[in-house]
Design a protein around this motif. Structure first.
Motif, PDB file in Angstrom:
ATOM      1  N   MET A   1      28.485   8.692  41.857  1.00 19.42           N
ATOM      2  CA  MET A   1      29.740   8.205  42.449  1.00 19.42           C
ATOM      3  C   MET A   1      29.481   7.582  43.815  1.00 19.42           C
ATOM      4  N   ASN A   2      28.599   8.202  44.591  1.00 23.34           N
ATOM      5  CA  ASN A   2      28.287   7.686  45.926  1.00 23.34           C
ATOM      6  C   ASN A   2      27.621   6.317  45.812  1.00 23.34           C
ATOM      7  N   LYS A   3      26.689   6.197  44.894  1.00 22.90           N
ATOM      8  CA  LYS A   3      25.982   4.915  44.717  1.00 22.90           C
ATOM      9  C   LYS A   3      26.934   3.825  44.214  1.00 22.90           C
ATOM     10  N   ALA A   4      27.959   4.239  43.457  1.00 20.51           N
ATOM     11  CA  ALA A   4      28.935   3.268  42.936  1.00 20.51           C
ATOM     12  C   ALA A   4      30.047   2.991  43.953  1.00 20.51           C
ATOM     13  N   GLY A   5      29.937   3.582  45.138  1.00 17.66           N
ATOM     14  CA  GLY A   5      30.939   3.341  46.190  1.00 17.66           C
ATOM     15  C   GLY A   5      32.242   4.098  45.967  1.00 17.66           C
ATOM     16  N   LYS A   6      32.192   5.133  45.121  1.00 18.55           N
ATOM     17  CA  LYS A   6      33.434   5.851  44.817  1.00 18.55           C
ATOM     18  C   LYS A   6      33.666   7.058  45.716  1.00 18.55           C
ATOM     19  N   VAL A   7      32.660   7.454  46.465  1.00 18.57           N
ATOM     20  CA  VAL A   7      32.852   8.538  47.435  1.00 18.57           C
ATOM     21  C   VAL A   7      31.884   8.329  48.593  1.00 18.57           C
TER      22      VAL A   7
ATOM     23  N   ILE B   1      36.857  16.388  41.512  1.00 20.38           N
ATOM     24  CA  ILE B   1      37.731  17.124  42.440  1.00 20.38           C
ATOM     25  C   ILE B   1      37.151  17.041  43.857  1.00 20.38           C
ATOM     26  N   ILE B   2      35.834  17.191  43.945  1.00 21.13           N
ATOM     27  CA  ILE B   2      35.181  17.125  45.262  1.00 21.13           C
ATOM     28  C   ILE B   2      35.324  15.711  45.846  1.00 21.13           C
ATOM     29  N   ALA B   3      35.032  14.711  45.038  1.00 18.89           N
ATOM     30  CA  ALA B   3      35.095  13.319  45.524  1.00 18.89           C
ATOM     31  C   ALA B   3      36.508  12.962  45.978  1.00 18.89           C
ATOM     32  N   ASP B   4      37.507  13.353  45.186  1.00 21.27           N
ATOM     33  CA  ASP B   4      38.897  13.048  45.550  1.00 21.27           C
ATOM     34  C   ASP B   4      39.292  13.730  46.859  1.00 21.27           C
ATOM     35  N   ALA B   5      38.814  14.956  47.037  1.00 22.15           N
ATOM     36  CA  ALA B   5      39.138  15.686  48.266  1.00 22.15           C
ATOM     37  C   ALA B   5      38.518  14.995  49.481  1.00 22.15           C
ATOM     38  N   ILE B   6      37.277  14.535  49.331  1.00 23.25           N
ATOM     39  CA  ILE B   6      36.609  13.833  50.442  1.00 23.25           C
ATOM     40  C   ILE B   6      37.323  12.507  50.729  1.00 23.25           C
ATOM     41  N   ASN B   7      37.708  11.808  49.662  1.00 30.90           N
ATOM     42  CA  ASN B   7      38.389  10.519  49.857  1.00 30.90           C
ATOM     43  C   ASN B   7      39.736  10.691  50.559  1.00 30.90           C
ATOM     44  N   ALA B   8      40.369  11.842  50.345  1.00 26.95           N
ATOM     45  CA  ALA B   8      41.669  12.090  50.976  1.00 26.95           C
ATOM     46  C   ALA B   8      41.518  12.507  52.438  1.00 26.95           C
ATOM     47  N   LYS B   9      40.338  13.009  52.800  1.00 26.30           N
ATOM     48  CA  LYS B   9      40.133  13.497  54.171  1.00 26.30           C
ATOM     49  C   LYS B   9      38.648  13.317  54.517  1.00 26.30           C
ATOM     50  N   PRO B  10      38.276  12.146  55.034  1.00 25.63           N
ATOM     51  CA  PRO B  10      36.852  11.820  55.196  1.00 25.63           C
ATOM     52  C   PRO B  10      36.050  12.808  56.051  1.00 25.63           C
ATOM     53  N   PHE B  11      36.670  13.408  57.088  1.00 29.38           N
ATOM     54  CA  PHE B  11      35.936  14.384  57.901  1.00 29.38           C
ATOM     55  C   PHE B  11      36.006  15.750  57.203  1.00 29.38           C
ATOM     56  N   TYR B  12      35.599  15.764  55.963  1.00 28.06           N
ATOM     57  CA  TYR B  12      35.786  16.951  55.134  1.00 28.06           C
ATOM     58  C   TYR B  12      34.708  17.985  55.427  1.00 28.06           C
TER      59      TYR B  12
END
Ligand code: F6R
Length: 308
Positions: free
Chosen positions: A80-86, A49-60
């Motif tokens: 997730m960050n290391k895998a490039g997903k967030v 949920i956190i990752a998706d929210a950041i991906n939707a609005k990068p200046f989160y």
């Protein structure tokens, strides 16, 4: 600006990173309660949920919490960050609280919440540490009040917190808002309760070294976040979770304030949810609410999913 004024316009974040519902005035709605079978699944869902929210609005603007409950959430976010997903590069974070009375510096003292955040998250993801904020519980005694006020100003200057991650203490606290904290309270120094001492002192080398004061965002500060995300796991939280979610709203249990927020999500494992009366209703709602479609554990077989 009036600090108690609530922002009512927000971007609804949809899974998959699509903001299809921009700038709608939020309507009053019920809290979403999601029960996952295991703690690991609840932690993973919270991280998603956190990752998706950041991906939707990068200046989160992300409000963060510490405590045992969050350790695996941060481990998942690191993966997730290391895998490039967030991508945390433009995230601005604000932590809920910090002990008051620890020795040395926040960065070096292993019992500080700044140390916890660096250790579990900030050191391992591409966040700019200058954009990470933790209340300054290390300020000199006569500057604590000003430090608390400055923290509120920093959040306001950043445009407010988009989503506040919360745990719940055995005393029902969110942040360190112990029983009797006003629902309009702001960041300030508080004295901790015996229940919280019993909960947290085993984490200290010498339990008697646990400070009995902390600087914490207030309940009012938490309620100002545009979205709340509370995670609770394990049996020891079952009673307080039931009281917080299904009991009457009371300042004796700060977490009941979530019932007053119009965009709150609670993620639980089966053990923490075990004392809830209306589990079946929550499961049915989660299974059928289109907003959660991307988060369903198995592919849809029919348009009307049955709650497990
Ligand atoms: C920590 C915080 C606390 C904890 C709560 C639960 O920043 O604000 O409210 O979330 O005490 O702690 P754990 O997860 O250790 O059970």
């Amino acid at each position: 600006m009036d600090k108690n004024a609530r922002t009512v316009v927000s971007i609804t974040v949809f899974p998959g990173g699509k903001n299809t519902n921009k700038n709608l005035v939020r309507s009053q709605k019920s809290m979403d309660i999601i029960v996952m079978p295991t703690a690991a699944e609840a932690e993973f869902l919270t991280a998603r949920i956190i990752a998706d929210a950041i991906n939707a609005k990068p200046f989160y603007k992300l409000g963060l919490a510490t405590g045992r409950t969050m350790e695996n959430v941060y481990a998942e976010l690191v993966k997730m960050n290391k895998a490039g997903k967030v991508d945390f590069s433009r995230v601005i974070s604000f932590n809920l609280d910090e002990y008051v009375g620890l020795k040395g510096t926040a960065e070096k003292n292993k019992d500080s919440y700044r140390y916890f955040m660096n250790y579990h998250l900030f050191n391992h993801v591409n966040i700019d540490k200058r954009n990470t904020h933790v209340p300054n519980g290390f300020a000199p005694e006569d500057e604590l009040e000003a430090a608390a006020a400055a923290y509120e100003e920093e959040m306001e200057d950043a445009g407010g917190v988009d989503m506040q991650l919360l745990g719940i203490g055995r005393s029902g606290h969110i942040g360190f808002n112990e029983p009797m904290s006003s629902f309009s309270s702001r960041t300030r120094v508080v004295t901790l309760t015996k229940t919280t001492f019993e909960q947290n002192s085993p984490l200290f080398k010498k339990p008697e070294d646990m400070p009995m004061r902390a600087m914490t965002m207030g309940v009012g500060t938490c309620l100002d976040a545009k979205r709340l995300l509370l995670l609770a796991t394990h049996k020891e939280k079952a009673n307080i979770v039931a009281a917080a979610l299904e009991g009457p709203v009371t300042s004796m249990i700060s977490a009941t304030a979530l019932q007053l927020h119009d965009n709150a999500v609670v993620v639980l494992d089966a053990d923490a949810a075990s004392k809830l009366k209306y589990k079946d209703e929550y499961a049915f709602q989660f299974a059928n609410d289109p907003k959660w479609a991307a988060y369903q554990p198995v592919a849809r077989k029919s348009s009307r999913r049955k709650a497990k």
